[in-house]
Scaffold this active site. Structure first.
Site, PDB file in Angstrom:
ATOM      1  N   GLU A 123      -4.813   3.092 -10.640  1.00  0.00           N
ATOM      2  CA  GLU A 123      -5.546   1.830 -10.481  1.00  0.00           C
ATOM      3  C   GLU A 123      -6.721   1.780 -11.453  1.00  0.00           C
ATOM      4  OE1 GLU A 123      -5.923   2.439  -5.941  1.00  0.00           O
ATOM      5  OE2 GLU A 123      -5.863   0.268  -6.231  1.00  0.00           O
ATOM      6  N   CYS A 162       0.824  -1.212   0.000  1.00  0.00           N
ATOM      7  CA  CYS A 162       0.000   0.000   0.000  1.00  0.00           C
ATOM      8  C   CYS A 162       0.857   1.261   0.000  1.00  0.00           C
ATOM      9  CB  CYS A 162      -0.929  -0.001   1.205  1.00  0.00           C
ATOM     10  SG  CYS A 162      -1.926   1.494   1.313  1.00  0.00           S
ATOM     11  N   ARG A 183      -0.100   4.725   2.999  1.00  0.00           N
ATOM     12  CA  ARG A 183      -0.012   4.471   4.439  1.00  0.00           C
ATOM     13  C   ARG A 183       0.238   5.682   5.321  1.00  0.00           C
ATOM     14  NH1 ARG A 183       4.188  -0.245   4.694  1.00  0.00           N
ATOM     15  NH2 ARG A 183       4.558   0.055   2.461  1.00  0.00           N
ATOM     16  N   TRP A 197      -8.906   5.121  -0.542  1.00  0.00           N
ATOM     17  CA  TRP A 197      -9.440   5.711  -1.757  1.00  0.00           C
ATOM     18  C   TRP A 197      -8.536   5.302  -2.904  1.00  0.00           C
ATOM     19  CZ3 TRP A 197      -8.204   8.728   2.557  1.00  0.00           C
ATOM     20  CH2 TRP A 197      -6.928   9.275   2.549  1.00  0.00           C
TER      21      TRP A 197
END
Ligand code: ARG
Length: 353
Positions: free
Chosen positions: A242, A65, A68, A237
Site C-alpha cells: 500500500e 481486506c 481478516r 496496519w
C-alpha cells in the site's frame, strides 16, 4: 428512518448470528425485547457486546481486506454518547493512542452515534482516512500527495491552510447532525510517522520520504443488524505494497521510481528498471517500519494469513467472500496463493458501506 419490516429482518438476522456464534442462550428474550423496541421507537439499541461483535463481523465480511485473519482481535471504543465537537476530537485522539502501542499496532474501531440517535450527535467524517497528506498543484507541479489535491482545495475553502510541504497532515473534515462542514486538526505530536531509509543505501534517506503508521479508514458507515453508524473509523496496519508500491510508486501519487532508478544508476532502456527500483523502495519501507516498531506486513505473509483465515472460516462452515482484484497484491501477485484462488464477491452483513 428505515422501514420497520426491513429493520426487523436485518436485526433478527444479526442477533441470531450473534447468539449462535457466541454460543449464548437467551436469544428469544433478547429478540422479543428488540421487536418491542422497534415497534415503539422505530429503532433499537445494541448492547456493548452486540456492538463489539457486530464490528468484528463487519471486518470479517470486508471483501477488500486481506488482513481478516485477525478479526476477533478488533478493539471497540464505544463513543455512541459523544455529542460535542470537543469530545469528538478527544475520541479521535483516543483512537490513535489506543491503536498505537509502543511495540505494535492494534486494530481499533471507534463507533459514534447511529443515524437515528436520540443520545449522541450524528457525526460524519469526509476524509477517506483520518490521516492523509495534502496535495497542492503549483505551476503544473505537484507538492505532496496528488491523490488529495481536490480534498486539499476543499479544506482550504473551509478556512484551513497548510504549510505547503510534501507531507502536510490534512485536517479531519466532518459534520455534526447534518450541519455545515467543520474541520479539526489532530495535534501533530499524536501522529507518529516513519522516516524511510534503506539498510544498504545511505542516499535513500535523502529522498525525504516518510509515512504515518496508521491507516484509519473513516469515510465508511457501519451497518450492524440494520442500524447504521455513519461515523465508525477503524484501523488495521499497513500492508507493505500500500505504501511502497502504490502510495510512493504510482505515477499519479508520489512517483518515486524515477528518482530511485537514477540513484541506483539503472538502465532506463531496460524493461526491468521499474521493478528493480520498486524492490529497493519496498525494502526501504519495510526496513524502516520494522525499525520503528510499527506493524507492517509484507505481501507474502499477508496472503499466507489470508489463506489461513479462509481455512478457519471453512472449518467453521462459513464461505469466505472477497474482492479478488483488491485481495491480490499489486506487485508479484502470482507469487501468492490468492492469485490462484476463486472467491465470490457477495456482500454479507454486518459490513462497512
Ligand atoms: N491504502 C490506503 C492507504 O494507503 C489504506 C487502506 C486501508 N489499509 C489497511 N491496511 N487497513 O492509506
Amino acid at each position: 428512518m428505515k422501514n420497520r419490516d426491513s429493520l426487523r429482518s436485518e436485526a433478527k438476522a444479526f442477533i441470531l448470528q450473534y447468539y449462535q456464534e457466541t454460543e449464548q442462550s437467551g436469544f428469544e428474550d433478547r429478540w422479543a425485547e428488540i421487536k418491542q423496541q422497534i415497534q415503539e421507537t422505530g429503532s433499537y439499541t445494541h448492547t456493548l457486546d452486540e456492538l463489539d461483535y457486530g464490528g468484528k463481523l463487519a471486518w470479517r465480511n470486508s471483501n477488500r481486506c486481506v488482513g481478516r485473519l485477525f478479526w476477533k482481535t478488533l478493539k471497540t471504543l464505544d463513543k455512541r454518547c459523544v455529542s460535542t465537537a470537543s469530545d469528538f476530537k478527544e475520541a479521535l485522539i483516543q483512537h490513535i493512542q489506543t491503536a498505537e502501542t509502543r511495540t505494535k499496532i492494534r486494530s481499533t474501531i471507534t463507533i459514534f452515534a447511529p443515524s437515528d440517535s436520540s443520545q449522541g450527535s450524528r457525526f460524519r467524517i469526509k476524509n477517506y482516512t483520518l490521516l492523509m497528506y495534502a496535495g497542492y498543484e503549483k505551476d503544473s507541479q505537484v507538492i505532496g500527495d496528488p491523490k488529495n489535491i481536490a480534498f486539499t482545495k476543499h479544506c482550504e475553502s473551509l478556512g484551513w491552510k497548510g504549510e505547503g510541504s510534501h507531507f502536510d497532515l490534512l485536517p479531519v473534515v466532518y459534520s455534526m447532525n447534518n450541519g455545515p462542514e467543520q474541520w479539526l486538526e489532530i495535534p501533530r505530536n499524536q501522529v507518529s510517522e516513519v522516516y524511510i531509509g534503506h539498510s544498504k543505501y545511505p542516499w535513500f534517506a535523502d529522498l525525504g520520504l516518510k509515512w504515518y503508521k496508521l491507516p484509519i479508514i473513516s469515510f465508511m458507515s457501519l451497518n450492524i443488524g440494520g442500524i447504521i453508524y455513519p461515523a465508525a473509523p477503524f484501523n488495521g496496519w499497513y500492508m507493505l505494497d500500500e505504501i511502497a508500491t502504490r502510495n510512493f510508486g504510482d505515477e499519479n501519487r508520489y512517483n518515486m521510481l524515477p528518482d530511485i532508478a537514477k540513484q541506483l544508476d539503472l538502465d532506463l532502456t531496460s524493461p526491468f528498471w521499474k521493478e528493480k527500483a520498486l524492490t529497493v523502495l519496498s525494502e526501504a519501507v519495510y526496513y524502516s517500519f520494522e525499525k520503528a516498531h510499527a506493524t507492517i506486513v509484507d505481501r507474502q505473509s499477508a496472503v499466507e494469513q489470508f489463506m489461513k483465515f479462509m481455512g478457519q472460516e471453512n472449518q467453521a462452515g462459513r464461505q469466505v467472500t472477497g474482492d479478488w482484484s483488491w485481495l491480490i497484491p499489486p506487485n508479484a501477485s502470482s507469487t501468492t496463493a490468492i492469485f490462484h484462488t476463486e472467491i465470490s464477491n457477495e456482500l454479507k452483513f454486518p459490513n462497512f458501506i
